[in-house]
Scaffold this active site. Structure first.
Site, PDB file in Angstrom:
ATOM      1  N   ASN A 235      27.858 -12.623  28.302  1.00 44.16           N
ATOM      2  CA  ASN A 235      27.456 -14.016  28.100  1.00 44.16           C
ATOM      3  C   ASN A 235      26.272 -14.111  27.127  1.00 44.16           C
ATOM      4  O   ASN A 235      25.381 -14.906  27.304  1.00 44.16           O
ATOM      5  CB  ASN A 235      27.077 -14.615  29.473  1.00 44.16           C
ATOM      6  CG  ASN A 235      26.744 -16.092  29.403  1.00 44.16           C
ATOM      7  OD1 ASN A 235      27.433 -16.851  28.736  1.00 44.16           O
ATOM      8  ND2 ASN A 235      25.667 -16.497  30.066  1.00 44.16           N
TER       9      ASN A 235
ATOM     10  N   GLN B 251      20.501  -8.438  28.237  1.00 48.19           N
ATOM     11  CA  GLN B 251      20.651  -7.275  27.372  1.00 48.19           C
ATOM     12  C   GLN B 251      19.375  -7.131  26.558  1.00 48.19           C
ATOM     13  O   GLN B 251      18.536  -8.029  26.530  1.00 48.19           O
ATOM     14  CB  GLN B 251      21.894  -7.372  26.499  1.00 48.19           C
ATOM     15  CG  GLN B 251      21.935  -8.460  25.487  1.00 48.19           C
ATOM     16  CD  GLN B 251      23.273  -8.516  24.755  1.00 48.19           C
ATOM     17  OE1 GLN B 251      23.992  -9.483  24.857  1.00 48.19           O
ATOM     18  NE2 GLN B 251      23.605  -7.491  23.999  1.00 48.19           N
TER      19      GLN B 251
ATOM     20  N   ASP C  70      34.456 -15.744  26.875  1.00 51.69           N
ATOM     21  CA  ASP C  70      35.335 -16.699  26.176  1.00 51.69           C
ATOM     22  C   ASP C  70      36.808 -16.251  26.164  1.00 51.69           C
ATOM     23  O   ASP C  70      37.640 -16.884  25.526  1.00 51.69           O
ATOM     24  CB  ASP C  70      34.832 -16.974  24.752  1.00 51.69           C
ATOM     25  CG  ASP C  70      34.869 -15.738  23.860  1.00 51.69           C
ATOM     26  OD1 ASP C  70      35.372 -14.684  24.296  1.00 51.69           O
ATOM     27  OD2 ASP C  70      34.392 -15.829  22.701  1.00 51.69           O
TER      28      ASP C  70
ATOM     29  N   LYS D 134      37.724 -18.618  20.108  1.00 49.26           N
ATOM     30  CA  LYS D 134      36.703 -18.322  19.094  1.00 49.26           C
ATOM     31  C   LYS D 134      36.527 -19.498  18.131  1.00 49.26           C
ATOM     32  O   LYS D 134      35.511 -19.624  17.474  1.00 49.26           O
ATOM     33  CB  LYS D 134      37.112 -17.090  18.264  1.00 49.26           C
ATOM     34  CG  LYS D 134      37.352 -15.822  19.071  1.00 49.26           C
ATOM     35  CD  LYS D 134      36.068 -15.208  19.544  1.00 49.26           C
ATOM     36  CE  LYS D 134      36.292 -13.910  20.297  1.00 49.26           C
ATOM     37  NZ  LYS D 134      35.135 -13.519  21.119  1.00 49.26           N
TER      38      LYS D 134
END
Length: 492
Positions: A98, A174, A237, A380
């Site tokens: 995410n 991250q 996604d 996308k």
């Protein structure tokens, strides 16, 4: 490496070390502690980047993976479901990547907060899917979101709304790595701030960072202590990436000494997927080959559907104890992806990144599973959005499935022009989403709008020339039509 090159490398590393220490000195104590861990990872990557010269792979050594290393999904299905589905699910956690923003679709904030279907966002659908599993089987599958510094704050604000859902949600961040000047090979950041213009100085280093960040934040140990054995990792996604009980059963039913530690879901390539990473055999290991690693002379060969028939969906099933073992031994060997960028001011920088699937070669008994295309439904672009919002799909408990009323299982090819790129513009051009059950191919270019209850069948091409506008009237049915500049409707 010559003595001169070695000296040069040492100089670059020493300069980098000095710059990073200077950056840490601008942070408060709590921030510095987190950033130091990030920088340790960055320095390892930078060290390897300076040592690697030339192409990442020797093309002559590449062979097709052995037959038994990529199993057809049908074969996995024949093994049936677990005797105790609840017990198997209780050993699973779902991780969604995410870290991405919605900028490519003209949206501010995390991509996962874009509405994709009946007012539901990617995140809503994910929570619904996992809650449905937990309720149906009385299980406890937690959802873990890997955020980046770009998405963390907005995502956390929205998580309040799921407090009363039957799903435990964890988040972790991250790493945040410094972009480096292409010429000086030094960070462009002057301090640790990320807001406004200085945000360009930092980047999240690709999803390969999941292993280190997951371990560093303590979540890996926490999930292991809760008895979790596997994580199912996928892009948030990808609306086709739902928990598959047959693959889960296959993992759980292996004898302990032959436990499969890593499954990569792959699917057959079509012309739209020629750039997708593929599985190869390289030096006796199953390995992920990304287009960025391919020598220029072989790019066309890499894209060929005949030699490389499958591509990586980035739906991955990974053993938690194996991640722990490899992290402790520092044995996770991920190829570096060098991503060059030009910033708004014209400055050339490079980002050093890694991909989560590249770790496949470090795990024992790793394999691919060739899954149906329906498990790969990424959104996308607005063209993808049109497909998932349409009557081609029906929705049940957050999961989208191809409508039974569509005769062909393949997804239509949709190509919307620049006027549709931003979600807001896209939505303003459709009074409602057309009936697309019998559509094969749609191309729309220029200033085009759609009235209510339009039906599109076969191949439909609508092109408004510069300065023209085409309004498809309400209730229109276009079947195998080309509609051009002045709204003449022609058969083709």
């Amino acid at each position: 490496m010559t003595e001169f090159q070695e000296k040069l490398r040492q100089q670059h590393e020493e300069s980098m070390h000095r710059e990073l220490e200077a950056l840490l000195a601008t942070a408060n104590k709590a921030e510095a502690e987190i950033s130091r861990k990030d920088f340790d990872g960055f320095k390892k990557l930078f060290h390897r980047f300076l040592q690697v010269k030339g192409p990442a792979v020797d093309w002559a050594k590449i062979t097709r993976p052995p037959e038994d290393s990529i199993r057809p999904y049908e074969k996995i299905r024949t093994e049936g479901l677990p005797d105790n589905i609840r017990a198997s699910l209780n050993k699973l956690a779902v991780v969604k990547l995410n870290g991405g923003l919605g900028t490519s679709m003209g949206c501010k904030g995390p991509k996962s907060l874009i509405s994709v279907r009946s007012e539901n966002t990617f995140l809503d659908l994910t929570v619904q899917q996992i809650e449905h599993l937990n309720k149906t089987f009385d299980a406890d599958v937690p959802l873990v979101l890997m955020n980046s510094f770009n998405t963390d704050e907005d995502t956390k604000k929205i998580l309040q709304k799921y407090k009363h859902h039957r799903v435990n949600i964890h988040t972790f961040n991250q790493s945040r790595y410094p972009r480096i000047n292409k010429d000086s090979l030094l960070p462009i950041a002057k301090d640790m701030a990320t807001g406004g213009d200085v945000g360009e100085a930092w980047y999240p280093p690709g999803h390969g960072d999941i292993y280190a960040s997951f371990a560093n934040c303590g979540l890996l140990d926490r999930l292991l202590a809760e008895g979790k054995e596997y994580v199912f990792v996928s892009n948030i996604d990808n609306l086709g990436a739902t928990v598959d009980l047959f693959i889960l059963h296959h993992l759980m039913s292996q004898p302990a000494d032959r436990r499969c530690e890593f499954i990569m879901e792959v699917t057959d390539k079509t012309r739209a997927d020629v750039k997708g990473g593929t599985l190869i055999r390289y030096e006796d290991h199953l390995r992920l080959l990304e287009i960025a690693q391919v020598p220029k002379a072989h790019v066309d060969e890499f894209k060929s559907v005949t030699k490389f028939k499958i591509f990586n969906t980035n739906n991955l099933w990974i053993s938690l104890p194996a991640i722990k073992r490899l992290q402790e031994k520092n044995a996770m060997d991920l190829e570096i992806i060098v991503n060059p960028k030009t910033l708004d001011g014209g400055l050339n920088v490079i980002q050093l990144e890694t991909a989560v699937g590249a770790a496949i070669k470090s795990f024992n008994n790793a394999m691919g599973v060739n899954v149906p295309r329906s498990r790969f439904l990424p959104v996308k672009t607005s063209s993808d959005l049109l497909l998932v919002m349409s009557n081609l799909y029906s929705m049940d408990a957050g999961s989208l499935t191809m409508s039974e009323r569509r005769e062909f299982p393949s997804t239509p090819h949709v190509k919307l022009g620049g006027s549709f790129t931003k979600v807001q513009d896209f939505l303003s051009r459709f009074e409602n989403i057309p009936d697309m059950l019998e559509l094969d191919h749609l191309t729309v270019s220029g200033d085009v709008t759609f009235g209510k209850n339009v039906s599109l069948k076969g191949t439909v091409i609508i092109i408004a020339n510069h300065g023209d506008r085409i309004d498809i009237p309400a209730g229109a049915m276009l079947e195998n039509k080309i509609v051009s500049g002045n709204l003449r409707i022609l058969d083709h």
